[in-house]
Design a protein around this motif. Structure first.
Motif, PDB file in Angstrom:
ATOM      1  N   GLU A 140       0.842   0.230  -0.680  1.00 51.18           N
ATOM      2  CA  GLU A 140       1.670  -0.159   0.464  1.00 51.18           C
ATOM      3  C   GLU A 140       1.143  -1.437   1.107  1.00 51.18           C
ATOM      4  OE1 GLU A 140       3.793   2.017   4.239  1.00 51.18           O
ATOM      5  OE2 GLU A 140       3.474   2.989   2.316  1.00 51.18           O
ATOM      6  N   ASN A 141      -0.160  -1.565   1.205  1.00 50.19           N
ATOM      7  CA  ASN A 141      -0.731  -2.768   1.796  1.00 50.19           C
ATOM      8  C   ASN A 141      -0.604  -3.971   0.865  1.00 50.19           C
ATOM      9  OD1 ASN A 141      -2.284  -2.529   4.580  1.00 50.19           O
ATOM     10  ND2 ASN A 141      -2.392  -0.540   3.555  1.00 50.19           N
ATOM     11  N   ALA A 142      -0.617  -3.745  -0.429  1.00 47.89           N
ATOM     12  CA  ALA A 142      -0.370  -4.851  -1.362  1.00 47.89           C
ATOM     13  C   ALA A 142       1.030  -5.400  -1.157  1.00 47.89           C
ATOM     14  CB  ALA A 142      -0.564  -4.383  -2.798  1.00 47.89           C
ATOM     15  N   VAL A 143       2.002  -4.521  -0.946  1.00 44.95           N
ATOM     16  CA  VAL A 143       3.368  -4.973  -0.676  1.00 44.95           C
ATOM     17  C   VAL A 143       3.413  -5.741   0.650  1.00 44.95           C
ATOM     18  CG1 VAL A 143       5.716  -4.195  -0.173  1.00 44.95           C
ATOM     19  CG2 VAL A 143       4.436  -3.175  -2.068  1.00 44.95           C
ATOM     20  N   LYS A 144       2.727  -5.234   1.675  1.00 43.35           N
ATOM     21  CA  LYS A 144       2.670  -5.953   2.952  1.00 43.35           C
ATOM     22  C   LYS A 144       2.114  -7.363   2.759  1.00 43.35           C
ATOM     23  CE  LYS A 144       0.616  -3.773   6.305  1.00 43.35           C
ATOM     24  NZ  LYS A 144      -0.370  -2.874   6.983  1.00 43.35           N
ATOM     25  N   ILE A 145       1.028  -7.459   2.014  1.00 41.74           N
ATOM     26  CA  ILE A 145       0.402  -8.764   1.789  1.00 41.74           C
ATOM     27  C   ILE A 145       1.358  -9.688   1.045  1.00 41.74           C
ATOM     28  CG2 ILE A 145      -1.449  -9.943   0.540  1.00 41.74           C
ATOM     29  CD1 ILE A 145      -3.186  -7.398   1.091  1.00 41.74           C
ATOM     30  N   ALA A 146       2.000  -9.157   0.000  1.00 46.84           N
ATOM     31  CA  ALA A 146       2.896  -9.988  -0.806  1.00 46.84           C
ATOM     32  C   ALA A 146       4.061 -10.495   0.028  1.00 46.84           C
ATOM     33  CB  ALA A 146       3.401  -9.185  -2.004  1.00 46.84           C
ATOM     34  N   ARG A 147       4.632  -9.637   0.841  1.00 49.67           N
ATOM     35  CA  ARG A 147       5.759 -10.062   1.674  1.00 49.67           C
ATOM     36  C   ARG A 147       5.335 -11.110   2.697  1.00 49.67           C
ATOM     37  NH1 ARG A 147       8.664  -4.065   2.316  1.00 49.67           N
ATOM     38  NH2 ARG A 147      10.207  -4.414   0.648  1.00 49.67           N
ATOM     39  N   HIS A 148       4.169 -10.894   3.297  1.00 49.07           N
ATOM     40  CA  HIS A 148       3.698 -11.842   4.308  1.00 49.07           C
ATOM     41  C   HIS A 148       3.357 -13.179   3.677  1.00 49.07           C
ATOM     42  CE1 HIS A 148       1.731 -13.330   7.897  1.00 49.07           C
ATOM     43  NE2 HIS A 148       1.957 -12.188   8.527  1.00 49.07           N
ATOM     44  N   ALA A 149       2.692 -13.149   2.510  1.00 47.66           N
ATOM     45  CA  ALA A 149       2.230 -14.386   1.882  1.00 47.66           C
ATOM     46  C   ALA A 149       3.375 -15.220   1.328  1.00 47.66           C
ATOM     47  CB  ALA A 149       1.237 -14.064   0.768  1.00 47.66           C
ATOM     48  N   THR A 150       4.429 -14.555   0.835  1.00 45.17           N
ATOM     49  CA  THR A 150       5.533 -15.289   0.216  1.00 45.17           C
ATOM     50  C   THR A 150       6.690 -15.561   1.165  1.00 45.17           C
ATOM     51  OG1 THR A 150       6.628 -13.260  -0.539  1.00 45.17           O
ATOM     52  CG2 THR A 150       4.996 -14.267  -2.033  1.00 45.17           C
ATOM     53  N   GLY A 151       6.768 -14.805   2.254  1.00 43.42           N
ATOM     54  CA  GLY A 151       7.912 -14.915   3.131  1.00 43.42           C
ATOM     55  C   GLY A 151       9.178 -14.322   2.537  1.00 43.42           C
ATOM     56  N   ARG A 152       9.027 -13.513   1.501  1.00 38.84           N
ATOM     57  CA  ARG A 152      10.153 -12.871   0.833  1.00 38.84           C
ATOM     58  C   ARG A 152      10.055 -11.357   1.033  1.00 38.84           C
ATOM     59  NH1 ARG A 152       9.790 -15.857  -5.114  1.00 38.84           N
ATOM     60  NH2 ARG A 152       9.920 -18.027  -4.384  1.00 38.84           N
ATOM     61  N   SER A 153      11.132 -10.650   0.729  1.00 35.35           N
ATOM     62  CA  SER A 153      11.110  -9.214   1.003  1.00 35.35           C
ATOM     63  C   SER A 153      11.306  -8.319  -0.209  1.00 35.35           C
ATOM     64  CB  SER A 153      12.190  -8.868   2.030  1.00 35.35           C
ATOM     65  OG  SER A 153      13.478  -9.188   1.528  1.00 35.35           O
ATOM     66  N   ALA A 154      11.926  -8.801  -1.285  1.00 29.49           N
ATOM     67  CA  ALA A 154      12.280  -7.941  -2.412  1.00 29.49           C
ATOM     68  C   ALA A 154      11.049  -7.591  -3.245  1.00 29.49           C
ATOM     69  CB  ALA A 154      13.333  -8.605  -3.284  1.00 29.49           C
ATOM     70  N   VAL A 155      10.981  -6.322  -3.665  1.00 28.75           N
ATOM     71  CA  VAL A 155       9.892  -5.847  -4.522  1.00 28.75           C
ATOM     72  C   VAL A 155      10.512  -5.261  -5.780  1.00 28.75           C
ATOM     73  CG1 VAL A 155       7.935  -4.267  -4.715  1.00 28.75           C
ATOM     74  CG2 VAL A 155       8.435  -5.367  -2.530  1.00 28.75           C
ATOM     75  N   VAL A 156      10.012  -5.679  -6.926  1.00 25.60           N
ATOM     76  CA  VAL A 156      10.506  -5.204  -8.220  1.00 25.60           C
ATOM     77  C   VAL A 156       9.524  -4.197  -8.796  1.00 25.60           C
ATOM     78  CG1 VAL A 156      11.049  -5.877 -10.595  1.00 25.60           C
ATOM     79  CG2 VAL A 156      11.782  -7.319  -8.673  1.00 25.60           C
ATOM     80  N   VAL A 157      10.042  -3.045  -9.219  1.00 27.64           N
ATOM     81  CA  VAL A 157       9.251  -2.004  -9.873  1.00 27.64           C
ATOM     82  C   VAL A 157       9.995  -1.577 -11.145  1.00 27.64           C
ATOM     83  CG1 VAL A 157       8.084  -1.179  -7.803  1.00 27.64           C
ATOM     84  CG2 VAL A 157      10.342  -0.271  -8.403  1.00 27.64           C
ATOM     85  N   PHE A 158       9.446  -0.596 -11.860  1.00 22.58           N
ATOM     86  CA  PHE A 158       9.934  -0.300 -13.203  1.00 22.58           C
ATOM     87  C   PHE A 158      10.326   1.161 -13.368  1.00 22.58           C
ATOM     88  CE2 PHE A 158       7.671  -4.195 -13.449  1.00 22.58           C
ATOM     89  CZ  PHE A 158       8.379  -4.945 -14.377  1.00 22.58           C
ATOM     90  N   ASP A 159      11.182   1.389 -14.345  1.00 23.89           N
ATOM     91  CA  ASP A 159      11.501   2.760 -14.736  1.00 23.89           C
ATOM     92  C   ASP A 159      10.207   3.506 -15.040  1.00 23.89           C
ATOM     93  OD1 ASP A 159      14.207   2.234 -14.579  1.00 23.89           O
ATOM     94  OD2 ASP A 159      14.434   1.828 -16.727  1.00 23.89           O
ATOM     95  N   HIS A 160      10.161   4.779 -14.677  1.00 24.60           N
ATOM     96  CA  HIS A 160       9.042   5.697 -14.950  1.00 24.60           C
ATOM     97  C   HIS A 160       7.800   5.413 -14.098  1.00 24.60           C
ATOM     98  CE1 HIS A 160      11.506   6.737 -18.386  1.00 24.60           C
ATOM     99  NE2 HIS A 160      11.435   5.493 -18.814  1.00 24.60           N
ATOM    100  N   ALA A 161       7.906   4.483 -13.146  1.00 23.15           N
ATOM    101  CA  ALA A 161       6.732   4.109 -12.352  1.00 23.15           C
ATOM    102  C   ALA A 161       6.342   5.210 -11.378  1.00 23.15           C
ATOM    103  CB  ALA A 161       7.017   2.827 -11.576  1.00 23.15           C
ATOM    104  N   TYR A 162       5.050   5.264 -11.092  1.00 22.66           N
ATOM    105  CA  TYR A 162       4.546   6.091  -9.993  1.00 22.66           C
ATOM    106  C   TYR A 162       3.596   5.229  -9.167  1.00 22.66           C
ATOM    107  CZ  TYR A 162       2.234   9.593  -7.195  1.00 22.66           C
ATOM    108  OH  TYR A 162       1.737  10.298  -6.128  1.00 22.66           O
ATOM    109  N   HIS A 163       3.860   5.174  -7.856  1.00 21.94           N
ATOM    110  CA  HIS A 163       3.010   4.372  -6.978  1.00 21.94           C
ATOM    111  C   HIS A 163       2.560   5.105  -5.727  1.00 21.94           C
ATOM    112  CE1 HIS A 163       3.593   0.818  -9.439  1.00 21.94           C
ATOM    113  NE2 HIS A 163       4.910   0.990  -9.389  1.00 21.94           N
ATOM    114  N   GLY A 164       2.967   6.371  -5.526  1.00 27.30           N
ATOM    115  CA  GLY A 164       2.456   7.110  -4.390  1.00 27.30           C
ATOM    116  C   GLY A 164       3.519   7.937  -3.694  1.00 27.30           C
TER     117      GLY A 164
END
Length: 477
Positions: A140-164
């Protein structure tokens, strides 16, 4: 592997499978009744034996049974469940202090863990880290960092993924039951695209082609200019230990560089020697912008991290990252001791040796049992996918039956997969080779027993011996 080393396990815990009672035994059944009365039914249990001690490659339950552990607490106890260096480091830190909160009054172990992560993670660029408590929190914090650093909001993930299991990471996770059902609505602007799944992809599809398929979906459905992060497990965990075809990850990483998105590797389950290298990304020379770690980092204590390019991690304003318990000093001490154990025992090499022992046996099993559709994995992160013979239709019923047959014989195994049709194997990296081989023998027995079907009425199925003499064996797996 150095499963008999004093660095790896307590010398007084015999490395043997020993069954003194049925499983679960009478004391475990008593505790199970107390569990039912006091613990939420929402918390599941794979194998209801209550553990009293553990170390090396075994779990000792409250009835005196000694079980072979092919689960490692879901890839957590890679150095063993009571590694001497970890025990000593934790005892010393507890005696000094248990908590101050790093955000209030900092302490050196937190800094030292971040320094080790900068040294060990892929890439020679300047790196910084922030520490958290769990894999989900770190994702969750990696997503926060990515959004803040890029100024973008979309996150791409994959079929069958598990992240929490937090609200955001449930949105990132693919599987509905049991992880997501009834818990919505979920966080927005999360977009799912196809994963490279060699067993189920069309024959001959290369990793580069699978990546092109995913990228086309991103560009058409999301828009490259909107993507903050592409988040991927280099080897998928709960999704079924899916190893993408060679070329898939490098192609995604290259697209991220071109498009201005961040490539984020979720190495919660694959990290810290599990796949035969310190991190699974190393297999194809992929250098993530951010890498997320947890599970095997601290020998069983709760610790997680986001490590990445210094300029990316520093893009967040002061106070934007943190948490009361994040980077707890006791967990940091455990992590430093675990990393030192991994280095001294060459546990990445041990994982590669485990693969050498396992894979031929699993392939032989597949030859004898057509229900085994695929053998896959890397290092000490291995799996078989079970299907109805002659098809690729998932067979979760047989998967469950084989797992239960293993449990009844004193072998801890786990299941996985979007359809629950995968048996996964995650032995501690310090497991002695004789236990690996015996566990594989038990797995063979379990498959044979399930293939034969239920025993006739009045006939008891064969069980493991009531008692086994301790095996004294040096191993360098």
């Amino acid at each position: 592997m150095t499963g008999t080393s004093a660095l790896a396990r307590p010398s007084d815990l015999a490395q043997e499978r020993r069954l003194l009672t049925e499983l679960p035994g009478p004391r475990s059944r008593e505790l199970l009744e107390r569990r039912r009365a006091a613990v939420s039914d929402g918390v599941g249990t794979t194998f209801p034996v209550f553990v009293e001690r553990a170390g090396g490659g075994v779990l000792l339950d409250v009835d005196g049974n000694s079980l072979i552990d092919f689960g490692s607490g879901i890839a957590v106890t890679s150095v063993g469940a009571s590694a001497p260096r970890v025990v000593e480091a934790v005892q010393q830190q507890v005696a000094a202090f248990t908590h101050t909160c790093f955000m209030v009054t900092p302490y050196e172990p937190y800094v030292r863990v971040c320094e080790r992560l900068a040294e060990l993670t892929p890439g020679d660029h300047a790196k910084k880290s922030a520490l958290f408590n769990s894999g989900a929190e770190a994702v969750e914090n990696a997503v926060k960092i990515a959004r803040h650093a890029t100024g973008r909001s979309a996150v791409v993930v994959f079929d069958h993924a598990y992240h929490g299991r937090t609200n955001l990471t449930m949105a990132l996770t693919a599987k509905d039951m049991p992880y997501k059902r009834g818990f919505g609505p979920f966080a927005p602007d999360v977009h799912r695209v196809p994963m490279s799944y060699p067993y189920r992809d069309e024959p001959g599809l290369t990793g580069e082609q699978a990546a092109a398929r995913a990228i086309a979906a991103i560009e058409s459905a999301v828009g490259a200019e909107r993507v903050a992060a592409v988040l991927v497990e280099p080897v998928q965990g709960e999704g079924g230990f899916i190893v993408p075809a060679p070329g898939f990850l490098p192609a995604l990483a290259e697209w991220c560089r071109r498009s201005g998105a961040l490539f984020v590797a979720d190495e919660v389950q694959t990290g810290f020697c599990r796949t035969g290298a310190w991190f699974a990304c190393e297999a194809e020379g992929v250098v993530p912008d951010l890498i997320v770690t947890a599970k095997g980092i601290a020998g069983g204590l709760p610790l997680a991290a986001v490590t990445g390019r210094a300029e990316v991690v520093d893009a967040v304003h002061t106070g934007g990252l943190g948490g009361t318990y994040g980077g707890n000093p006791v967990a940091c001490a455990a992590a430093l001791a675990s990393i030192e154990t991994m280095r001294e025992l060459d546990l990445a090499g041990a994982a590669r040796r485990i693969e050498e022992v396992f894979v031929p046996r699993l392939r032989a099993l597949a030859q004898r049992h057509p229900v085994v559709g695929d053998v896959r994995g890397r290092g000490a992160m291995l799996a078989v996918e079970l299907v109805r013979p002659g098809t690729t239709e998932p067979d979760p019923a047989t998967t469950s039956a084989v797992a239960k047959a293993c449990h009844a014989r004193g072998l801890v195994v786990l299941t996985a997969g979007t359809h629950g049709d995968v048996l996964r194997f995650l032995p501690p990296l310090v497991m002695p080779e004789h236990l690996l081989l015996e566990g594989l023998d038990v797995l063979d027995e379990a498959f044979d027993a399930v293939a034969q079907g239920p025993a006739p009425a009045g006939v008891q199925a064969p069980a493991a011996p009531a008692q086994q003499a301790p095996v004294q064996q040096q191993s360098t797996v």
